[in-house]
Design an enzyme around this catalytic site. Structure first.
Site, short mmCIF file in Angstrom:
data_model
loop_
_atom_site.label_atom_id
_atom_site.label_comp_id
_atom_site.label_asym_id
_atom_site.label_seq_id
_atom_site.Cartn_x
_atom_site.Cartn_y
_atom_site.Cartn_z
N ARG A 158 6.49 -2.75 -12.88
CA ARG A 158 7.14 -1.44 -12.81
C ARG A 158 7.47 -1.06 -11.37
O ARG A 158 8.41 -0.32 -11.11
CB ARG A 158 6.25 -0.39 -13.49
CG ARG A 158 4.90 -0.22 -12.86
CD ARG A 158 3.92 0.50 -13.78
NE ARG A 158 3.46 -0.36 -14.88
CZ ARG A 158 2.64 0.04 -15.84
NH1 ARG A 158 2.19 1.29 -15.86
NH2 ARG A 158 2.27 -0.78 -16.79
N LYS B 43 -6.15 -11.28 -12.55
CA LYS B 43 -6.22 -11.61 -13.96
C LYS B 43 -7.38 -12.57 -14.18
O LYS B 43 -7.57 -13.50 -13.39
CB LYS B 43 -4.93 -12.31 -14.41
CG LYS B 43 -3.74 -11.37 -14.50
CD LYS B 43 -2.52 -12.08 -15.07
CE LYS B 43 -1.31 -11.17 -15.09
NZ LYS B 43 -1.44 -10.04 -16.05
N1 BES Z 1 3.12 -9.73 -16.40
C1 BES Z 1 2.15 -8.88 -16.98
C2 BES Z 1 2.39 -8.63 -18.48
C3 BES Z 1 2.33 -9.82 -19.41
C4 BES Z 1 1.21 -10.05 -20.18
C5 BES Z 1 3.42 -10.64 -19.57
C6 BES Z 1 1.18 -11.11 -21.06
C7 BES Z 1 3.41 -11.69 -20.46
C8 BES Z 1 2.29 -11.93 -21.22
C9 BES Z 1 2.16 -7.52 -16.30
O1 BES Z 1 2.48 -7.53 -14.95
C10 BES Z 1 0.78 -6.96 -16.41
O2 BES Z 1 -0.13 -7.60 -15.95
N2 BES Z 1 0.65 -5.80 -17.03
C11 BES Z 1 -0.60 -5.17 -17.17
C12 BES Z 1 -0.37 -3.68 -17.02
C13 BES Z 1 -1.63 -2.86 -16.97
C14 BES Z 1 -2.44 -3.21 -15.74
C15 BES Z 1 -1.26 -1.42 -16.97
C16 BES Z 1 -1.15 -5.48 -18.56
O3 BES Z 1 -0.38 -5.53 -19.51
O4 BES Z 1 -2.35 -5.69 -18.67
ZN ZN Z 2 0.81 -7.91 -13.67
#
Ligand code: BES
Ligand code: ZN
Ligand code: ZN
Length: 477
Positions: A332, A258
């Site tokens: 997931r 991230k």
């Molecule tokens: N934990 C994150 C999602 C999230 C984002 C939670 C903001 C709380 C606040 C999740 O694991 C994630 O990073 N999802 C990705 C999925 C994508 C790579 C398909 C996302 O949402 O960018």
């Molecule tokens: Zn994630």
């Protein structure tokens, strides 16, 4: 006026080594009249009520200082009024208040409950790591005569379960990793009266939970899989309702790292798991006659030379092969194994909750939660409960086309759905691992907030505990 008073005491953490200390609430019947309400004041208020035909709740604080609250009848507004009153008493440093609803005010029990709910939920503060704690303990003396049917014990337990959930989430990962989380689950089970079983790494390996193990590869802390069982003797359901919660104790994104700003607050990525614990604690504490099982797969999502990388192909517990195209889509992967594990209980319904996608947060903001699933009747009931407690749900589609977006040319599925419909493709991935009535809640927007608003303080909000509690309580009616 010889009322009995109930004492609501808010306490804070004693010291920062107490990982398991949570702010608590207790309702004690005061044996002796602590504060005497002057009958003349009450009479004066009652007269003014009759004159003006307004609804209000007077609150007497130390020295008979009187606050009169004019309230309207919208339940959420009443919760916010309760929160505003709490904030005011706190700022003015009142340590003792007496609350007495004037009988002629015309507020229903439900409306009074909402007001008190807002008041009590406001009192949580995560001040464990502050040397100078601003949180004070405050006594609210409630005239029992007015509130006798208000289910104060229920509210007190619910608030306590909220505190526990919020603290589990607010604790940073260096204090709350997967092992500490599961130790907390065991201790909370003993305290509230439900069974717990913690599966450790060897058992997780034996079960071949390939998703959970893959995400855990980059971690120096082993994964845990917590199983919470609340099966009261008088349960009205034979097959369990299963609650599954994402327990990612910190989400760096893994090698699909991230960017810095997006990594902030990712200690909240186990908010789904914490809500499962809080919901079951509240149900067990209040002896709700419903058979419920909780499943929480827990690990952090970090990097090491051994960590999962993109292009890896992993085999999930159910045998499905998954091509990892983004290590940040880890939720997931851990949930899929838990959803497969749920099949052994022959559930009547499975509800999973997860901070799963940024796409969901982009749709709802912090104002609500996305709901998807294959059981429209239960979704409708959940939406109704959500409106009642103001943990609102918005339904998104789960059309079969979203499944096709998860196509992989070399494995059974990809963990990445592409640029559109992020909430729906994540849900479609999860759906592959279900064969029972199932509802998915993507709480990424509402689980953790930056700024205090009403009775929700900055940090963890403990959503969707009140929603699920109400949903299950209504099944028992
Ligand atoms: N934990 C994150 C999602 C999230 C984002 C939670 C903001 C709380 C606040 C999740 O694991 C994630 O990073 N999802 C990705 C999925 C994508 C790579 C398909 C996302 O949402 O960018
Ligand atoms: Zn994630
Ligand atoms: Zn995540």
């Amino acid at each position: 006026m010889q009322d009995t008073y109930l004492n609501v005491r808010f306490t804070s953490y004693d010291n920062k080594d107490q990982v398991r200390a949570f702010p608590s609430f207790s309702l004690l019947t005061s044996p002796d009249q602590h504060v005497d309400l002057s009958p003349s004041i009450v009479a004066r208020i009652e007269r003014s009520f009759e004159d003006k035909k307004t609804d209000f709740i007077p609150v007497f604080t130390d020295e008979y200082h009187l606050l009169v609250l004019i309230v309207n009848k919208d339940l959420e507004q009443l919760r916010l009024d309760g929160a505003a009153l709490y904030t005011r008493l706190k700022h003015e440093r009142f340590e003792n208040s007496v609350w007495r609803e004037i009988e002629k005010s015309g507020l229903s029990q439900q409306e009074q409950y909402a007001f008190l709910e807002g008041f009590i939920l406001s009192s949580y503060a995560f001040d464990k790591y502050k040397t100078d704690k601003k949180t004070q303990s405050m006594d609210l003396w409630i005239a029992k005569k007015s509130f006798v049917s208000l289910e104060l014990d229920k509210l007190s337990l619910l608030a306590h379960a909220h505190s526990i959930c919020k603290t589990l989430v607010n604790e940073p990962v260096n204090y709350m990793d997967s092992l500490v989380f599961s130790e907390n689950v065991e201790q909370i089970g003993k305290q509230f009266g439900f069974q717990t079983e913690i599966l450790h790494k060897e058992q997780i390996e034996a079960l071949q939970m390939g998703g959970l193990l893959a995400v855990n590869k980059g971690s120096s802390t082993p994964p845990t899989f917590s199983v919470l069982t609340y099966q009261p003797q008088d349960a009205i359901n034979a097959k369990p309702l299963i609650l599954v919660g994402k327990g990612v104790t910190f989400d760096t994104g893994g090698y699909s790292l991230k960017i810095s700003g997006n990594m902030l607050t990712m200690k909240c990525d186990m908010a789904g798991g914490a809500a499962v614990v809080g919901t079951i604690a509240a149900l067990a504490g209040n002896k709700i006659p419903y058979y419920v099982i909780g499943l929480v797969p827990a690990t952090d999502n970090k990097i090491s030379s051994n960590a999962l990388v993109v292009d890896d192909i992993i085999t999930m517990m159910d045998g499905t092969s998954v091509e990892v195209q983004n290590t940040d889509a880890e939720g997931r992967l851990v949930l899929a194994d838990a959803l497969h594990y749920a099949k052994r209980f022959d559930p009547e319904l499975v509800i999973d909750m997860a901070t799963l996608t940024g796409a969901s947060a982009a749709i709802t903001g912090s104002f609500g939660t996305a709901v998807l699933g294959n059981e429209q009747h239960e979704i409708n009931k959940l939406i109704e409960s959500g409106e009642l407690v103001y943990e609102r749900l918005v339904q998104l589609p789960l059309w079969k086309e979203y499944r096709e977006l998860l196509h992989s040319s070399i494995a059974d599925m990809s963990n990445l759905g592409g640029p559109i419909g992020g909430v729906s493709t994540a849900a479609a991935f999860l759906q592959h691992f279900t064969d029972y009535p199932w509802v998915h809640l993507d709480i990424a927007g509402a689980a953790f907030i930056k700024e205090t608003k009403g009775y929700r303080q900055s940090g963890a909000t403990a959503t969707p505990i009140r929603l699920l509690y109400t949903f299950i309580e209504q099944k028992c009616r």
